[in-house]
Design a protein around this motif. Structure first.
Motif, PDB file in Angstrom:
ATOM      1  N   LEU A 320       0.825  -1.199   0.000  1.00 39.60           N
ATOM      2  CA  LEU A 320       0.000   0.000   0.000  1.00 39.60           C
ATOM      3  C   LEU A 320       0.864   1.256   0.000  1.00 39.60           C
ATOM      4  CD1 LEU A 320      -2.851  -0.875   2.554  1.00 39.60           C
ATOM      5  CD2 LEU A 320      -3.148  -0.352   0.121  1.00 39.60           C
ATOM      6  N   ALA A 321       1.909   1.268   0.827  1.00 43.77           N
ATOM      7  CA  ALA A 321       2.785   2.436   0.890  1.00 43.77           C
ATOM      8  C   ALA A 321       3.446   2.699  -0.461  1.00 43.77           C
ATOM      9  CB  ALA A 321       3.843   2.238   1.974  1.00 43.77           C
ATOM     10  N   ALA A 322       3.922   1.643  -1.123  1.00 40.80           N
ATOM     11  CA  ALA A 322       4.592   1.813  -2.411  1.00 40.80           C
ATOM     12  C   ALA A 322       3.646   2.366  -3.466  1.00 40.80           C
ATOM     13  CB  ALA A 322       5.169   0.474  -2.869  1.00 40.80           C
ATOM     14  N   VAL A 323       2.413   1.864  -3.497  1.00 36.60           N
ATOM     15  CA  VAL A 323       1.448   2.339  -4.495  1.00 36.60           C
ATOM     16  C   VAL A 323       1.019   3.768  -4.193  1.00 36.60           C
ATOM     17  CG1 VAL A 323      -0.891   1.986  -5.397  1.00 36.60           C
ATOM     18  CG2 VAL A 323       0.648   0.031  -5.104  1.00 36.60           C
ATOM     19  N   LEU A 324       0.713   4.050  -2.944  1.00 33.40           N
ATOM     20  CA  LEU A 324       0.262   5.391  -2.575  1.00 33.40           C
ATOM     21  C   LEU A 324       1.331   6.442  -2.818  1.00 33.40           C
ATOM     22  CD1 LEU A 324      -1.621   4.446   0.703  1.00 33.40           C
ATOM     23  CD2 LEU A 324      -2.657   5.652  -1.234  1.00 33.40           C
ATOM     24  N   GLN A 325       2.587   6.062  -2.684  1.00 33.58           N
ATOM     25  CA  GLN A 325       3.683   7.011  -2.821  1.00 33.58           C
ATOM     26  C   GLN A 325       4.309   6.994  -4.217  1.00 33.58           C
ATOM     27  OE1 GLN A 325       5.966   5.667   0.553  1.00 33.58           O
ATOM     28  NE2 GLN A 325       4.720   6.815   2.008  1.00 33.58           N
ATOM     29  N   GLY A 326       3.623   6.366  -5.157  1.00 36.51           N
ATOM     30  CA  GLY A 326       4.072   6.395  -6.540  1.00 36.51           C
ATOM     31  C   GLY A 326       5.315   5.580  -6.808  1.00 36.51           C
ATOM     32  N   ARG A 327       5.603   4.600  -5.941  1.00 41.27           N
ATOM     33  CA  ARG A 327       6.800   3.772  -6.132  1.00 41.27           C
ATOM     34  C   ARG A 327       6.476   2.403  -6.692  1.00 41.27           C
ATOM     35  NH1 ARG A 327       8.539   2.342  -1.611  1.00 41.27           N
ATOM     36  NH2 ARG A 327       7.108   3.343  -0.140  1.00 41.27           N
ATOM     37  N   ALA A 328       5.217   2.173  -7.042  1.00 41.55           N
ATOM     38  CA  ALA A 328       4.811   0.915  -7.657  1.00 41.55           C
ATOM     39  C   ALA A 328       3.471   1.118  -8.349  1.00 41.55           C
ATOM     40  CB  ALA A 328       4.687  -0.193  -6.610  1.00 41.55           C
ATOM     41  N   ALA A 329       3.223   0.310  -9.348  1.00 44.97           N
ATOM     42  CA  ALA A 329       1.947   0.361 -10.046  1.00 44.97           C
ATOM     43  C   ALA A 329       0.852  -0.228  -9.165  1.00 44.97           C
ATOM     44  CB  ALA A 329       2.042  -0.418 -11.356  1.00 44.97           C
ATOM     45  N   PRO A 330      -0.397   0.223  -9.307  1.00 43.84           N
ATOM     46  CA  PRO A 330      -1.499  -0.306  -8.499  1.00 43.84           C
ATOM     47  C   PRO A 330      -1.652  -1.818  -8.592  1.00 43.84           C
ATOM     48  CG  PRO A 330      -2.195   1.706  -9.606  1.00 43.84           C
ATOM     49  CD  PRO A 330      -0.840   1.357 -10.156  1.00 43.84           C
ATOM     50  N   ALA A 331      -1.192  -2.422  -9.690  1.00 46.62           N
ATOM     51  CA  ALA A 331      -1.311  -3.878  -9.836  1.00 46.62           C
ATOM     52  C   ALA A 331      -0.551  -4.635  -8.759  1.00 46.62           C
ATOM     53  CB  ALA A 331      -0.809  -4.307 -11.212  1.00 46.62           C
ATOM     54  N   LEU A 332       0.410  -3.977  -8.101  1.00 47.95           N
ATOM     55  CA  LEU A 332       1.149  -4.637  -7.019  1.00 47.95           C
ATOM     56  C   LEU A 332       0.198  -5.106  -5.927  1.00 47.95           C
ATOM     57  CD1 LEU A 332       3.923  -5.364  -5.706  1.00 47.95           C
ATOM     58  CD2 LEU A 332       3.840  -3.110  -4.608  1.00 47.95           C
ATOM     59  N   LEU A 333      -0.905  -4.388  -5.721  1.00 47.46           N
ATOM     60  CA  LEU A 333      -1.838  -4.737  -4.655  1.00 47.46           C
ATOM     61  C   LEU A 333      -2.548  -6.056  -4.913  1.00 47.46           C
ATOM     62  CD1 LEU A 333      -3.346  -1.205  -3.907  1.00 47.46           C
ATOM     63  CD2 LEU A 333      -1.516  -2.403  -2.686  1.00 47.46           C
ATOM     64  N   ASP A 334      -2.615  -6.482  -6.173  1.00 46.11           N
ATOM     65  CA  ASP A 334      -3.207  -7.788  -6.471  1.00 46.11           C
ATOM     66  C   ASP A 334      -2.409  -8.923  -5.834  1.00 46.11           C
ATOM     67  OD1 ASP A 334      -5.174  -6.592  -8.012  1.00 46.11           O
ATOM     68  OD2 ASP A 334      -4.052  -6.825  -9.882  1.00 46.11           O
ATOM     69  N   LEU A 406       5.855 -12.251  -7.480  1.00 51.50           N
ATOM     70  CA  LEU A 406       7.013 -11.390  -7.221  1.00 51.50           C
ATOM     71  C   LEU A 406       8.318 -12.164  -7.109  1.00 51.50           C
ATOM     72  CD1 LEU A 406       5.507  -9.000  -4.496  1.00 51.50           C
ATOM     73  CD2 LEU A 406       5.355  -8.850  -6.988  1.00 51.50           C
ATOM     74  N   SER A 407       8.264 -13.487  -7.259  1.00 57.35           N
ATOM     75  CA  SER A 407       9.405 -14.347  -6.920  1.00 57.35           C
ATOM     76  C   SER A 407      10.028 -14.982  -8.155  1.00 57.35           C
ATOM     77  CB  SER A 407       8.944 -15.447  -5.953  1.00 57.35           C
ATOM     78  OG  SER A 407       8.264 -14.894  -4.842  1.00 57.35           O
ATOM     79  N   ALA A 408      11.381 -15.056  -8.150  1.00 58.50           N
ATOM     80  CA  ALA A 408      12.088 -15.696  -9.259  1.00 58.50           C
ATOM     81  C   ALA A 408      13.475 -16.125  -8.802  1.00 58.50           C
ATOM     82  CB  ALA A 408      12.204 -14.748 -10.457  1.00 58.50           C
ATOM     83  N   GLY A 409      14.022 -17.133  -9.462  1.00 61.73           N
ATOM     84  CA  GLY A 409      15.416 -17.525  -9.291  1.00 61.73           C
ATOM     85  C   GLY A 409      15.677 -18.458  -8.133  1.00 61.73           C
ATOM     86  N   ARG A 410      16.889 -19.003  -8.154  1.00 63.48           N
ATOM     87  CA  ARG A 410      17.371 -19.859  -7.080  1.00 63.48           C
ATOM     88  C   ARG A 410      18.884 -19.747  -7.000  1.00 63.48           C
ATOM     89  NH1 ARG A 410      15.844 -26.148  -5.724  1.00 63.48           N
ATOM     90  NH2 ARG A 410      17.380 -26.429  -4.052  1.00 63.48           N
TER      91      ARG A 410
END
Length: 538
Positions: A320-334, A406-410
């Motif tokens: 929520l903080a990232a989206v509200l502060q313009g540091r992430a797209a709203p889709a992050l909340l999904d 949000l996850s990738a790699g090993r």
């Protein structure tokens, strides 16, 4: 000024969410229909992972000081002790909090309310949320205070943290599927003497076996208060009985004292309750989210419900903080629902079902209790490896988001979505300390390649580097690998090659920026930064 986020419900889940948002600089308002914080002990167990999350919010130390550490597991029948296992090292090397902490919910809530107050945010107790409506720009809620005053509040987002009988969930019309046991449970906080009522310094979890059931005895408070939890005997209550209805401690005194081998000198709190396992179909409906018991409710005997709610809060808070502060797209909340709904469902399918089995009646349940408490549990806790496995499982250290978006790699044994492994560096230092920044960061054990350092610098990512060590190898890290860590301490990308192109591509795919990457001379973008006056209800 209108809040960015309206939090409905001020139990541990709602308070943890509010604190996470306040720490991130988000405008919050918290309301609760109760007159004040919990007046009873209620939920007790605070798991290792919860304390790790609280550490980043600056309150773990105060909770630890206010609680009792579990150091021992006992199995007994009446006064006869069948097994004793020292579990003080159960999470040794796995966490800065390698134990279960018993801290009653009233103390827990009071500490969080106090911490919020120190930031300038007061909790509005005695305020009920009567209606919730999504708008084109967010959500409006109708609030009513205990003295009848009514107000329409606009916010960008609303978090329903208002418990198993959530008004927010009902207003959304979200299905809440599951089952309710046909037996009721009793819970009593007592002062007692005897084998099961070990002194607080001993910190004993005692499983006390009877013929047709068992009682769990745990330390409730540092003053020596113990918690008794068990099944209400048949004939004393039914599934439709209200909490404590027509049943008191005297009705079960003989059973409780006989099963636990104790004498109860004083009863401080007594209640009965039905056990329900339910999970909402969705944890997000537009700008409204469900957290904690509002979204999923579990067997209290497993000690996981409240901790899962705090996990919900921290997961949603940084997003929520990232989206509200313009540091992430709203889709992050999904990704909140995508990550947390499987956790709730898995808990119902595992821990809750185990406790349903061992608390049942009949031959099958007696056999299950015999196998678990007299066989499997003592055998598991006899070895250090077994104690560590139990500590990791019960402490929610193994919880992961590997299948999440949000996850990738090993790299080594660590995969994207895993909780960042804890490494004790000695001298009071450890690799979880940098997580207090509540920002994205990169961890490397070994050498940092120039290309990675440059890419991180361009993105405003702090790079934390430690010399390669046997301790890092022991927890599954890979030498010279790069681990991109989310604000909540989970690994987003594990990359053995320190590929700067892969790092940049992963951040671009997620559409996230760090706080440091935002121009400090420009205010963060929020969706409700215009001062407004309260709107009266019509």
């Amino acid at each position: 000024m209108s809040p960015d986020v309206l939090v409905v419900g001020a139990g541990p889940t709602g308070l943890a969410l509010a604190l996470a948002l306040v720490r991130a600089g988000v405008a919050v308002r918290v309301v609760d229909r109760r007159p004040g914080p919990a007046g009873e002990s209620r939920a007790l167990d605070v798991q290792a992972r919860t304390l790790e999350l609280y550490r980043t919010l600056g309150v773990a130390g105060r909770l630890v000081d206010a609680g009792v550490r579990v150091r021992q597991v006992r199995v007994q029948r009446g006064r006869r002790v069948l097994a004793v296992r020292d579990v003080s090292d159960a999470g040794s090397g796995l966490s800065p909090y390698p134990y279960i902490l018993c801290c009653p919910q009233d103390t827990h809530e009071e500490l969080l309310v106090e911490e919020l107050r120190s930031t300038g945010l007061g909790v509005e107790f005695g305020t009920t949320c009567e209606d919730v409506r999504a708008t084109g720009t967010g959500v409006t809620a109708r609030l009513r205070t205990v003295d009848g005053r009514c107000e329409q509040v606009a916010a960008a987002y609303l978090a329903g943290c208002d418990g198993a009988r959530s008004t927010v969930r009902e207003l959304l019309g979200t299905p809440y599927r599951g089952t309710t046991s046909d037996r009721r449970y009793v819970v009593a906080d007592v002062t007692a003497t005897g084998a099961a009522a070990a002194p607080p310094a001993q910190g004993a979890f005692s499983f006390c076996l009877g013929r047709d059931d068992f009682l769990l005895v745990v330390p409730a408070r540092p003053d020596g208060t113990s918690r008794f939890v068990g099944l209400l005997p048949l004939g004393l209550g039914g599934p439709d009985a209200g909490p404590g209805e027509d049943v008191g401690f005297e009705d079960i005194r003989d059973l409780a004292e006989g099963t636990t081998g104790t004498r109860v000198d004083a009863v401080h709190w007594f209640s009965t309750y039905g056990v329900t396992h339910r999970v909402a179909d969705h944890l997000r409906t537009g700008p409204v989210f469900l957290l904690g018991d509002a979204g999923h409710v579990h067997s209290p005997l497993g000690g996981q419900g409240m901790n899962t709610g705090v996990g919900d809060a921290v997961n949603l808070g940084w997003k929520l903080a990232a989206v509200l502060q313009g540091r992430a797209a709203p889709a992050l909340l999904d990704t909140y629902e995508q990550e947390r709904l499987p956790v709730a469902r898995a808990l119902v399918a595992t821990t809750d079902r185990v406790f349903d089995l061992v608390t049942g009646s009949g031959r099958r349940a007696r056999l299950a209790r015999h196998l678990l408490f007299r066989g499997l549990l003592p055998a598991l806790l006899r070895t250090r490896a077994g104690r560590r496995a139990a500590g990791a499982g019960v402490g929610q250290i193994r919880l992961h988001y590997r299948a999440g978006p949000l996850s990738a790699g090993r790299a080594g044994r660590v995969r994207g979505g895993d909780r960042l492994p804890f490494v004790d560096l000695g001298g009071g230092q450890d690799t979880h300390a940098p997580l207090a920044s509540l920002d994205w960061q990169v961890h490397v054990h070994g050498d940092v390649q120039p290309g990675l350092a440059a890419a991180a610098r361009d993105r405003g990512l702090a790079v934390h580097r430690w010399p390669w060590s046997p301790a890092a190898r022991a927890v599954g890290l890979r030498r010279d690998a790069a681990y991109l860590v989310r604000p909540d301490g989970y690994v987003a990308l594990a990359d053995r090659a320190q590929d700067p192109v892969r790092l940049a591509a992963h951040l671009d795919r997620l559409g996230v920026r760090t706080r440091a990457a935002v121009d400090p001379h420009e205010p963060w973008t929020t969706s409700s930064s215009t001062p407004t006056s309260p709107t009266a209800c019509r």
